[in-house]
Enzyme design. Structure first.
Site, PDB file in Angstrom:
ATOM      1  N   ASN A 208      85.141  41.390  94.443  1.00  0.00           N
ATOM      2  CA  ASN A 208      84.079  42.154  95.086  1.00  0.00           C
ATOM      3  C   ASN A 208      83.038  42.525  94.039  1.00  0.00           C
ATOM      4  O   ASN A 208      83.160  42.159  92.869  1.00  0.00           O
ATOM      5  CB  ASN A 208      84.643  43.394  95.789  1.00  0.00           C
ATOM      6  N   LYS A 286      93.887  23.245  89.765  1.00  0.00           N
ATOM      7  CA  LYS A 286      92.604  23.325  90.444  1.00  0.00           C
ATOM      8  C   LYS A 286      92.621  22.510  91.730  1.00  0.00           C
ATOM      9  O   LYS A 286      93.044  21.345  91.741  1.00  0.00           O
ATOM     10  CB  LYS A 286      91.499  22.812  89.524  1.00  0.00           C
ATOM     11  N   ASP A 304      99.091  48.768  99.607  1.00  0.00           N
ATOM     12  CA  ASP A 304      98.108  49.855  99.647  1.00  0.00           C
ATOM     13  C   ASP A 304      98.474  50.867  98.557  1.00  0.00           C
ATOM     14  O   ASP A 304      99.363  51.711  98.748  1.00  0.00           O
ATOM     15  CB  ASP A 304      98.110  50.515 101.026  1.00  0.00           C
ATOM     16  N   PHE A 323      88.770  56.812  97.202  1.00  0.00           N
ATOM     17  CA  PHE A 323      87.368  56.457  97.392  1.00  0.00           C
ATOM     18  C   PHE A 323      87.251  55.567  98.635  1.00  0.00           C
ATOM     19  O   PHE A 323      88.155  54.779  98.927  1.00  0.00           O
ATOM     20  CB  PHE A 323      86.818  55.713  96.175  1.00  0.00           C
TER      21      PHE A 323
END
Length: 398
Positions: A208, A286, A304, A323
């Site tokens: 991310n 790969k 989690d 957060f």
């Protein structure tokens, strides 16, 4: 925390000087002794009479005041204070500080002091972003000067962006945090930060946009209050702070293991942007492109980490802070997340692309707790970290 503290308040020449009147009133209300200093430019925005009336003390304006300079009054002024606050700190005044110039009372006091200094910058956005100002800021930070803000918003000149002076509550929080230095001594606090990278094959991964800047700032702020910080970080863009125990990880599974190993702790702050999913069977070599055939990736859910720590029966930290990075219905989603995970506080923010927050230098958050929802103004991530650290300190030592 500010009772009986001696604050030397230097008021620079900018429209934001009007906020200094409220700052004086609030400092006095908290029991501080305020000695005001006005630059010549500041007198164009606030009057010496109003400043003196609120401070209950004479206003110092002139370097060559013979009634005090016979005893080197400017030296005494600069060293008798417990803290110096410069608000507003104009571009000109910060330039003088960075260069070591001393051609008026304010700059002379700042050069002659060995007292800690906090500055609250205020200027036009173009002045703030100018390379010369940024160079001066870097120098002042290197010299140990503390910064409060600036915030982003509409300027008196009509432009919009960073450069607004921090609001009075932010300045008060920073001043209180300064005197709380060491208040977390003996407390062990876990902070997670950065993204995680979930491998697809040896050369590709899922990630991310988290830079790790907010988590790093929080760890630094907690360390400055004396905490023993364990900093578990994914592959972030921002380097970890000095003076903390750094544990580097790549994947969510590695972060979970590092968190478990770091417990017990007095508090845990989960600022990391942990990937929710991983590739169930990452390839050991790969994956080659094949004509007309797309690879099929099967995903599995990561553990989690926040919920796991929050719901511990034994060994749960006394304060668990999560957060929530959201793109819509921020408060509703974050409130539901807090209830679902079982953490004490949630720090929520809007990371929609148009906000520029994800990967940026500023943040605007909501603090959600049993007491309700607090909306904090947009400010530098360092300022968010200092404010959160002060709240954590208050919760742990109350």
């Amino acid at each position: 925390m500010l009772a009986s503290k001696r604050i030397l308040l230097i008021i620079g020449g900018g429209i934001a000087a009007y906020k200094s009147l409220d700052l004086i009133r609030r400092l006095k209300g908290l029991g501080a002794e305020v000695t005001p200093v006005l630059t010549r430019a500041a007198e164009e925005f606030v009057t010496p009479l109003s400043v003196a009336a609120l401070a209950g003390a004479p206003v110092h304006r002139d370097l060559f005041d013979l009634t005090t300079e016979a005893e080197m009054g400017h030296i005494q002024l600069s060293r008798s204070a417990d803290l110096i606050i410069v608000a507003p700190a104009t571009a000109d005044l910060m330039a003088k500080m960075a260069l070591g110039s001393a051609n008026d009372l304010a700059s002379t006091l700042l050069l002659a002091t060995d007292t800690p200094v906090l500055v609250a910058p205020a200027m036009n956005v173009r002045m703030w972003e100018h390379v010369a100002t940024q160079r001066n800021i870097a120098q002042l930070k290197s010299d140990g000067i503390g910064f409060i803000g600036p915030d982003s918003g509409e300027m008196a000149c009509g432009e919009f962006g960073p450069g607004r002076m921090a609001e009075v509550p932010q300045i008060l929080t920073a001043a209180e945090a300064h005197f709380e230095a060491g208040v977390l001594r003996g407390k062990r606090i876990l902070v997670t930060s950065g993204p995680t990278h979930e491998p697809i094959d040896p050369v590709r991964y899922i990630a991310n946009r988290s830079s790790g800047a907010q988590g790093t700032a929080i760890a630094r702020a907690l360390r400055s209050l004396g905490a023993d910080v364990v900093f578990v970080t994914g592959p972030a863009d921002v380097p970890p702070p000095d003076g903390v125990e750094v544990v580097r990880v790549e994947t969510a599974a590695q972060m979970q293991a590092a968190v478990d190993a770091a417990l017990p702790a007095d508090a845990a702050v989960f600022a990391a942007a942990v990937a929710d999913w991983r590739v169930a069977s990452a390839s050991g070599s790969k994956i080659k492109k094949k004509d007309g055939a797309l690879p099929v990736l099967e995903f599995a859910e990561n553990a989690d980490i926040l919920a796991g720590v929050s719901q511990r029966i034994s060994g749960r930290p006394g304060l668990v802070v999560g957060f929530a990075a959201e793109t819509d219905d921020v408060i509703a989603h974050a409130t539901a997340k807090r209830a679902r995970k079982g953490c004490d506080w949630i720090v929520a923010n809007d990371v929609s692309p148009e906000t520029g927050i994800m990967g940026g230098s500023e943040n605007a958050v909501f603090l959600i707790s049993d007491a309700g929802v607090e909306s904090w103004p947009r400010m530098a991530k360092e300022a968010v970290a200092e404010r959160l650290a002060a709240r954590i300190a208050a919760a742990l030592v109350s």
